[in-house]
Design a protein around this motif. Structure first.
Motif, PDB file in Angstrom:
ATOM      1  N   ILE A 246       0.837  -1.205   0.000  1.00 17.34           N
ATOM      2  CA  ILE A 246       0.000   0.000   0.000  1.00 17.34           C
ATOM      3  C   ILE A 246       0.872   1.257   0.000  1.00 17.34           C
ATOM      4  O   ILE A 246       0.606   2.221  -0.725  1.00 17.34           O
ATOM      5  N   ALA A 247       1.929   1.242   0.811  1.00 18.29           N
ATOM      6  CA  ALA A 247       2.838   2.389   0.851  1.00 18.29           C
ATOM      7  C   ALA A 247       3.537   2.583  -0.492  1.00 18.29           C
ATOM      8  O   ALA A 247       3.749   3.724  -0.937  1.00 18.29           O
ATOM      9  N   SER A 248       3.883   1.485  -1.155  1.00 14.81           N
ATOM     10  CA  SER A 248       4.553   1.577  -2.452  1.00 14.81           C
ATOM     11  C   SER A 248       3.625   2.161  -3.511  1.00 14.81           C
ATOM     12  O   SER A 248       4.058   2.947  -4.367  1.00 14.81           O
ATOM     13  N   VAL A 249       2.351   1.784  -3.464  1.00 13.11           N
ATOM     14  CA  VAL A 249       1.381   2.295  -4.441  1.00 13.11           C
ATOM     15  C   VAL A 249       1.268   3.812  -4.351  1.00 13.11           C
ATOM     16  O   VAL A 249       1.200   4.507  -5.376  1.00 13.11           O
ATOM     17  N   ILE A 250       1.272   4.336  -3.137  1.00 13.69           N
ATOM     18  CA  ILE A 250       1.076   5.787  -2.985  1.00 13.69           C
ATOM     19  C   ILE A 250       2.391   6.566  -3.114  1.00 13.69           C
ATOM     20  O   ILE A 250       2.398   7.706  -3.600  1.00 13.69           O
ATOM     21  N   THR A 251       3.509   5.985  -2.714  1.00 10.20           N
ATOM     22  CA  THR A 251       4.779   6.731  -2.773  1.00 10.20           C
ATOM     23  C   THR A 251       5.451   6.616  -4.136  1.00 10.20           C
ATOM     24  O   THR A 251       6.013   7.593  -4.635  1.00 10.20           O
ATOM     25  N   LEU A 252       5.408   5.440  -4.751  1.00  8.70           N
ATOM     26  CA  LEU A 252       6.086   5.235  -6.028  1.00  8.70           C
ATOM     27  C   LEU A 252       5.190   5.527  -7.218  1.00  8.70           C
ATOM     28  O   LEU A 252       5.649   6.046  -8.234  1.00  8.70           O
ATOM     29  N   GLU A 253       3.910   5.199  -7.105  1.00  9.39           N
ATOM     30  CA  GLU A 253       2.999   5.394  -8.224  1.00  9.39           C
ATOM     31  C   GLU A 253       2.131   6.637  -8.061  1.00  9.39           C
ATOM     32  O   GLU A 253       1.508   7.085  -9.021  1.00  9.39           O
ATOM     33  N   GLY A 254       2.060   7.172  -6.858  1.00 11.46           N
ATOM     34  CA  GLY A 254       1.250   8.362  -6.621  1.00 11.46           C
ATOM     35  C   GLY A 254      -0.236   8.129  -6.752  1.00 11.46           C
ATOM     36  O   GLY A 254      -1.003   9.076  -6.956  1.00 11.46           O
ATOM     37  N   ASP A 255      -0.670   6.891  -6.630  1.00  9.87           N
ATOM     38  CA  ASP A 255      -2.079   6.533  -6.797  1.00  9.87           C
ATOM     39  C   ASP A 255      -2.765   6.515  -5.437  1.00  9.87           C
ATOM     40  O   ASP A 255      -2.804   5.487  -4.758  1.00  9.87           O
ATOM     41  N   VAL A 256      -3.336   7.638  -5.041  1.00 12.47           N
ATOM     42  CA  VAL A 256      -3.972   7.757  -3.737  1.00 12.47           C
ATOM     43  C   VAL A 256      -5.245   6.919  -3.677  1.00 12.47           C
ATOM     44  O   VAL A 256      -5.556   6.303  -2.657  1.00 12.47           O
ATOM     45  N   GLY A 257      -5.997   6.873  -4.768  1.00 10.69           N
ATOM     46  CA  GLY A 257      -7.251   6.134  -4.778  1.00 10.69           C
ATOM     47  C   GLY A 257      -7.056   4.643  -4.562  1.00 10.69           C
ATOM     48  O   GLY A 257      -7.712   4.032  -3.709  1.00 10.69           O
ATOM     49  N   THR A 258      -6.136   4.046  -5.305  1.00  4.32           N
ATOM     50  CA  THR A 258      -5.880   2.612  -5.148  1.00  4.32           C
ATOM     51  C   THR A 258      -5.266   2.304  -3.793  1.00  4.32           C
ATOM     52  O   THR A 258      -5.596   1.296  -3.167  1.00  4.32           O
ATOM     53  N   ALA A 259      -4.365   3.173  -3.322  1.00  7.54           N
ATOM     54  CA  ALA A 259      -3.768   2.970  -2.005  1.00  7.54           C
ATOM     55  C   ALA A 259      -4.825   3.048  -0.906  1.00  7.54           C
ATOM     56  O   ALA A 259      -4.790   2.273   0.059  1.00  7.54           O
ATOM     57  N   SER A 260      -5.779   3.963  -1.051  1.00  8.38           N
ATOM     58  CA  SER A 260      -6.860   4.067  -0.069  1.00  8.38           C
ATOM     59  C   SER A 260      -7.724   2.815  -0.085  1.00  8.38           C
ATOM     60  O   SER A 260      -8.120   2.312   0.976  1.00  8.38           O
ATOM     61  N   ALA A 261      -8.014   2.297  -1.280  1.00  8.37           N
ATOM     62  CA  ALA A 261      -8.771   1.051  -1.376  1.00  8.37           C
ATOM     63  C   ALA A 261      -8.007  -0.089  -0.726  1.00  8.37           C
ATOM     64  O   ALA A 261      -8.589  -0.923  -0.008  1.00  8.37           O
ATOM     65  N   GLY A 262      -6.704  -0.132  -0.950  1.00  4.71           N
ATOM     66  CA  GLY A 262      -5.881  -1.152  -0.304  1.00  4.71           C
ATOM     67  C   GLY A 262      -5.883  -1.012   1.204  1.00  4.71           C
ATOM     68  O   GLY A 262      -5.889  -2.013   1.934  1.00  4.71           O
ATOM     69  N   GLY A 263      -5.892   0.237   1.694  1.00  2.25           N
ATOM     70  CA  GLY A 263      -5.958   0.452   3.138  1.00  2.25           C
ATOM     71  C   GLY A 263      -7.249  -0.070   3.734  1.00  2.25           C
ATOM     72  O   GLY A 263      -7.249  -0.674   4.812  1.00  2.25           O
ATOM     73  N   ILE A 264      -8.368   0.158   3.042  1.00  2.00           N
ATOM     74  CA  ILE A 264      -9.651  -0.355   3.532  1.00  2.00           C
ATOM     75  C   ILE A 264      -9.652  -1.881   3.526  1.00  2.00           C
ATOM     76  O   ILE A 264     -10.143  -2.516   4.467  1.00  2.00           O
ATOM     77  N   VAL A 265      -9.107  -2.480   2.458  1.00  2.00           N
ATOM     78  CA  VAL A 265      -9.024  -3.946   2.403  1.00  2.00           C
ATOM     79  C   VAL A 265      -8.182  -4.476   3.553  1.00  2.00           C
ATOM     80  O   VAL A 265      -8.545  -5.464   4.208  1.00  2.00           O
ATOM     81  N   ALA A 266      -7.061  -3.817   3.828  1.00  2.00           N
ATOM     82  CA  ALA A 266      -6.196  -4.250   4.933  1.00  2.00           C
ATOM     83  C   ALA A 266      -6.903  -4.119   6.272  1.00  2.00           C
ATOM     84  O   ALA A 266      -6.771  -4.981   7.148  1.00  2.00           O
ATOM     85  N   VAL A 267      -7.678  -3.045   6.449  1.00  2.00           N
ATOM     86  CA  VAL A 267      -8.424  -2.860   7.692  1.00  2.00           C
ATOM     87  C   VAL A 267      -9.462  -3.962   7.865  1.00  2.00           C
ATOM     88  O   VAL A 267      -9.632  -4.513   8.966  1.00  2.00           O
TER      89      VAL A 267
END
Length: 287
Positions: A246-267
């Motif tokens: 999730i951190a890689s998606v937002i830091t390397l790809e800059g994709d906040v939407g997908t990273a947020s979805a991944g965060g919800i899935v992880a939660v």
């Protein structure tokens, strides 16, 4: 005995803290849920609503499957090492011997080392294939060195994290052992029971609650491991877990939407595991 007035006063005094904590948790969760429904990236000023598209993309990403498997292996491996190793070390520390207090202090010391520092120590001083302690020990007995972080990245991280959490399990288990009545052991010895039988039928059942609590607490923290992976392997398919992905998606790809979805899935996944473990703890505490 508490009266209705005192109970109301207690609730009134607790209300600000409860409300503040609720807002502290609710606002980030609500924002994450909202961002997960947008095509929100650092490189596009437009943020159109896409519904569940980010969730579909994240769950069908091949990296998600490997990260999920690595997360389970990481948590399971560390728990196995800390529970078994912590039990054995606690049994040894429960005996009377010279220098008992300094030894106990040294055993507990790794728990107070910061994760980043621990990862750096293991990477540069222990697992380095050229001048690391393990490489030197293997060379002393005529064996070739092992490039741990390249050939066995996930196993290396499991060892590092287990080294950090082993003192915690040892401390909890040692406290449990010290509350065990010696009369039970002496009675079993008088009846002819061997050491292994005493451990299996008396000591281990007494430690059941402590083991359950250790598993619960460690699992909560192990699901969010990040620093050790970042410092040692830097991620990759073989060692990335869900938080690192999730951190890689937002830091390397800059994709906040997908990273947020991944965060919800992880939660959601973390809550499923937590509910199962809480029920397990509740059954053991009632026993």
């Amino acid at each position: 005995m508490a009266t209705t007035h005192t109970r109301s006063a207690a609730r009134l005094m607790m209300a600000p803290s409860v409300i503040a904590l609720f807002i502290w948790m609710l606002v980030p969760l609500a924002l994450t849920l909202w961002f997960s429904t947008l095509r929100y990236t650092y490189y596009d000023p437009l943020t159109p609503f896409v519904g569940l598209e980010n969730y579909t993309y994240f769950l069908t990403d091949p990296r998600f499957i490997s990260a999920f498997q690595n997360t389970l292996l990481l948590v399971g491996g560390v728990l196995c090492i800390t529970v078994v190793g912590g039990t054995l070390i606690a049994l040894l520390l429960d005996q009377q011997f010279f220098g008992q207090s300094p030894v106990r202090l040294l055993v507990l010391a790794p728990f107070f080392v910061m994760p980043t520092v621990a990862a750096l120590v293991w990477k540069n001083m222990m697992m380095n294939p050229v001048y690391g302690v393990i490489a030197q020990a293997l060379a002393a007995i005529g064996l070739p060195p092992i490039d741990w972080l390249t050939n066995y990245p996930l196993l290396s991280i499991i060892i590092i994290v287990a080294w950090q959490w082993l003192p915690f399990a040892t401390l909890i288990f040692l406290t449990s052992l010290q509350s065990l009545s010696e009369d039970q052991k002496e009675a079993a010895e008088m009846d002819g029971a061997k050491a292994l039988s005493i451990f299996w039928y008396i000591t281990l059942p007494h430690m059941k609650r402590a083991i359950t609590v250790v598993i619960l607490i460690q699992t909560i923290f192990l699901l969010s491991i990040y620093a050790e992976i970042f410092v040692t392997t830097g991620g990759g398919v073989s060692s990335s877990n869900l938080p690192f992905l999730i951190a890689s998606v937002i830091t390397l790809e800059g994709d906040v939407g997908t990273a947020s979805a991944g965060g919800i899935v992880a939660v959601v996944l973390a809550n499923i595991v937590s509910i199962f473990l809480v029920r397990l703890v509740g059954k053991n505490l009632e026993a």
